[in-house]
Design an enzyme around this catalytic site. Structure first.
Site, PDB file in Angstrom:
ATOM      1  N   ASP A   1       0.818  -0.984   0.488  1.00 19.90           N
ATOM      2  CA  ASP A   1      -0.180   0.150  -0.023  1.00 19.90           C
ATOM      3  C   ASP A   1       0.977   1.587  -0.154  1.00 19.90           C
ATOM      4  O   ASP A   1       1.667   1.826   0.424  1.00 19.90           O
ATOM      5  CB  ASP A   1      -0.443  -0.095   1.309  1.00 19.90           C
ATOM      6  CG  ASP A   1      -1.570   0.946   1.308  1.00 19.90           C
ATOM      7  OD1 ASP A   1      -1.327   2.059   1.160  1.00 19.90           O
ATOM      8  OD2 ASP A   1      -2.198   1.542   2.601  1.00 19.90           O
TER       9      ASP A   1
ATOM     10  N   LYS B   1       2.395  11.102  -3.228  1.00 19.85           N
ATOM     11  CA  LYS B   1       1.797  10.577  -3.900  1.00 19.85           C
ATOM     12  C   LYS B   1       1.298  11.645  -4.824  1.00 19.85           C
ATOM     13  O   LYS B   1       0.427  11.125  -5.593  1.00 19.85           O
ATOM     14  CB  LYS B   1       0.858   9.989  -2.928  1.00 19.85           C
ATOM     15  CG  LYS B   1      -0.447   8.811  -3.553  1.00 19.85           C
ATOM     16  CD  LYS B   1      -0.051   7.619  -2.737  1.00 19.85           C
ATOM     17  CE  LYS B   1      -1.985   6.590  -3.332  1.00 19.85           C
ATOM     18  NZ  LYS B   1      -2.527   6.057  -2.666  1.00 19.85           N
TER      19      LYS B   1
ATOM     20  N   GLU C   1      -7.434   0.575  -4.390  1.00 21.75           N
ATOM     21  CA  GLU C   1      -7.233   0.558  -2.763  1.00 21.75           C
ATOM     22  C   GLU C   1      -8.595  -0.423  -1.782  1.00 21.75           C
ATOM     23  O   GLU C   1      -8.520  -0.864  -1.664  1.00 21.75           O
ATOM     24  CB  GLU C   1      -6.883   1.734  -2.792  1.00 21.75           C
ATOM     25  CG  GLU C   1      -5.044   1.823  -2.736  1.00 21.75           C
ATOM     26  CD  GLU C   1      -4.953   2.983  -2.479  1.00 21.75           C
ATOM     27  OE1 GLU C   1      -6.168   4.333  -2.159  1.00 21.75           O
ATOM     28  OE2 GLU C   1      -3.904   3.563  -2.784  1.00 21.75           O
TER      29      GLU C   1
ATOM     30  N   ASP D   1     -13.420   5.280   1.897  1.00 21.12           N
ATOM     31  CA  ASP D   1     -11.593   5.338   1.316  1.00 21.12           C
ATOM     32  C   ASP D   1     -11.822   6.578   1.458  1.00 21.12           C
ATOM     33  O   ASP D   1     -10.926   7.120   0.155  1.00 21.12           O
ATOM     34  CB  ASP D   1     -10.793   4.601   0.090  1.00 21.12           C
ATOM     35  CG  ASP D   1      -9.544   4.507   0.534  1.00 21.12           C
ATOM     36  OD1 ASP D   1      -8.900   5.542   1.500  1.00 21.12           O
ATOM     37  OD2 ASP D   1      -8.785   3.861   0.368  1.00 21.12           O
TER      38      ASP D   1
END
Ligand code: AMP
Length: 510
Positions: free
Chosen positions: A7, A70, A148, A171
């Site tokens: 992850d 990211k 994800e 999420d």
């Protein structure tokens, strides 16, 4: 071969492997932590520290620290320069991955050559490619990329294998937001619809606190903290910590010090919730969009699964309760679910390839029979000239939320008499107006002489299981064809990735 899942988060990253019983387990880093801050500190030439130490150094040495990388994935304009060398988002992400890989290999005493890496469902083509490249630069054979929320549902589904249900995964992580509706039955996960915003996450909540504190500090002392990098970094950490405190207490204190001046700001949970309400409204709108796209009502949804550290914020849970009329599920650790699911996904890929270590076990056989059906998170269109109006349009070839892999071939026609070549421009976006879409690539096909208006041209789009687009333009009469040359600035070629992989071996990541 061990199945590894990574992850690669905005604020934290984690690595999990499947154990001998086919269950995923988090592998702690060398510091003994189950999650590693996604922060890189450039100590010296060819030496980089990743993790908690880097995060703690962000205050004292902000110019040598990179955070939230990211958010820059796929951004051709981002470069971080250190010791005269340029680092792109995939290089810095590769360092984070390299740290996870090296620590896990040391702890397990085994080499981990291959991995699956997760991405937000809403990541576009460029961001997915950049993530795959980061894994390769770090030295992994990247088995695949998985969304994800799909990974989270896998982790959840494996712990509740007998129940057939529709799950909505909400999420909200450190930097991105994804919402995905899926149907989980034994051995099968089918994504029904997905949406998200890659510029909505915990960082935006922190920013609201930072802006408020900065205004108070400016009013009191006349100092703008935005001009003081060190003080700003310090405030960023304090703001994040206050935000977490406000998840369990009614108020939090933030002490700011800069240039010899000090101020303690007290913030009530209610005030924080008001300040950030518009961020939650943005996520709520996307929830509605997903329910609309799946043409389902809340009565059709069995569980709302919360993933991502930000879902610990009470206002998130309240909003979910209000909108869905359901009690959100917290049974999977929101920080670890994605890495665990990624390891399961890696197991599914290896089992599908007949990897002996995986398929020999009972759990491996179960994995081999698991089917995952995901959907596209964007629409993909072709740039056409509307023959009636003469204006450019985005003609959608593969619509958002199409099951993947998806493929379509369509015939279009030459626009003007005497054209000797045609250009395919691949667009990503839902809007009919190309100006509101992203161009992901273009390629010119020479037609071998001038052709009349309405001469047919065939266009094929194929969207693969790693959610990467392949496009071809063909002259059906001569058979001549060209495949998409990615024109997106900053995209790396295979040779460049290999070169970076070599260079990365010289960088010591600790
Ligand atoms: P993730 O990327 O899923 O690990 O999410 C990390 C984000 O969740 C960061 O913005 C954290 O500040 C935030 N976070 C972690 N724990 C809490 C908490 N208890 N309350 C509010 N936010 C949190």
């Amino acid at each position: 071969m061990k199945a590894v899942g990574i992850d690669l988060g905005t604020t934290f990253s984690a690595l999990a492997v499947l154990n001998d019983y086919g269950n995923p387990e988090i592998v702690p880093n060398r510091e003994g932590e189950r999650i590693t801050p996604s922060v890189a500190l450039f100590d010296a030439e060819n030496q980089v520290t990743v993790g908690a130490i880097a995060k703690n150094t962000a205050v004292s040495d902000p110019e040598n620290v990179v955070e939230f990388i990211k958010r820059q994935m796929g951004n051709p304009d981002f470069v971080f320069v250190h010791s005269g060398r340029e680092f792109r988002p995939e290089d810095i992400s590769a360092m984070i991955i390299k740290k996870l890989k090296a620590d896990a290999e040391t702890l397990l005493g085994a080499e981990l050559p291959s991995a699956v890496i997760t991405v937000p469902a809403y990541f576009d083509d460029a961001r997915r490619q950049a993530t795959m490249n980061a894994g390769r630069i770090a030295g992994f054979n990247v088995l695949g990329i998985v969304n994800e929320p799909t990974a989270a549902a896998l982790a959840y589904g494996m712990s509740n294998p007998d129940v057939r249900q529709r799950i909505l995964v909400y999420d909200l992580g450190g930097g991105t937001f994804d919402v995905t509706l899926m149907e989980v039955t034994e051995g099968k996960i089918r994504v029904l619809a997905t949406d998200g915003d890659h510029q909505l996450g915990g960082k935006d909540f922190d920013d609201k606190i930072i802006m408020y504190c900065n205004d108070e500090f400016k009013r009191e002392h006349g100092i703008d903290l935005l001009d003081d990098l060190e003080a700003l970094q310090d405030l960023r950490q304090r703001a994040e910590s206050a935000k977490k405190t406000l998840s369990s207490r009614d108020s939090a204190k933030i002490t700011i010090s800069a240039q010899g001046a000090r101020l303690t700001v007290e913030m009530a949970r209610k005030q924080f919730e008001e300040m950030t309400a518009e961020l939650l409204v943005r996520s709520e709108m996307l929830l509605d969009a997903v329910m609309g796209a799946a043409e389902l009502g809340w009565a059709d949804v069995d569980q709302v699964l919360l993933v991502g550290g930000m879902t610990r914020m009470p206002a998130v849970m309240e909003m979910i309760r209000r909108v869905s009329g359901k009690e959100p599920t917290l049974s999977v650790n929101p920080d670890e679910a994605i890495a665990l699911g990624a390891a399961i996904y890696a197991g599914i890929i290896l089992a599908g390839r007949g990897d002996p270590e995986v398929v020999l076990s009972e759990a491996g056989r179960r994995l081999r029979d698991t089917v995952i059906e995901d959907v596209t998170s964007h629409s993909y269109g072709v740039l056409l000239v509307d023959s009636k109006t003469g204006s450019d349009i985005n003609e959608i070839m593969i619509a958002k939320n199409s099951p993947i892999p998806a493929a379509r071939t369509a015939t279009y026609y030459v626009h003007e008499d005497g054209q000797s070549c045609v250009e395919l421009v691949v667009l990503q976006g839902e809007d009919r107006n190309p100006a509101n879409c992203n161009e992901i690539g273009r390629v010119v096909l020479p037609l071998g002489g001038s052709k009349p208006r309405n001469y047919p041209i065939e266009v094929t789009y194929e969207y693969d299981v790693n959610m990467i687009m392949h496009a071809t333009i063909k002259d059906p009469q001569t058979g001549a064809q060209k495949s998409l040359q990615i024109t997106q600035q900053g995209r790396l070629t295979n040779a460049e990735v290999e070169e970076k992989r070599e260079t990365m071996q010289e960088v010591e990541v600790v």
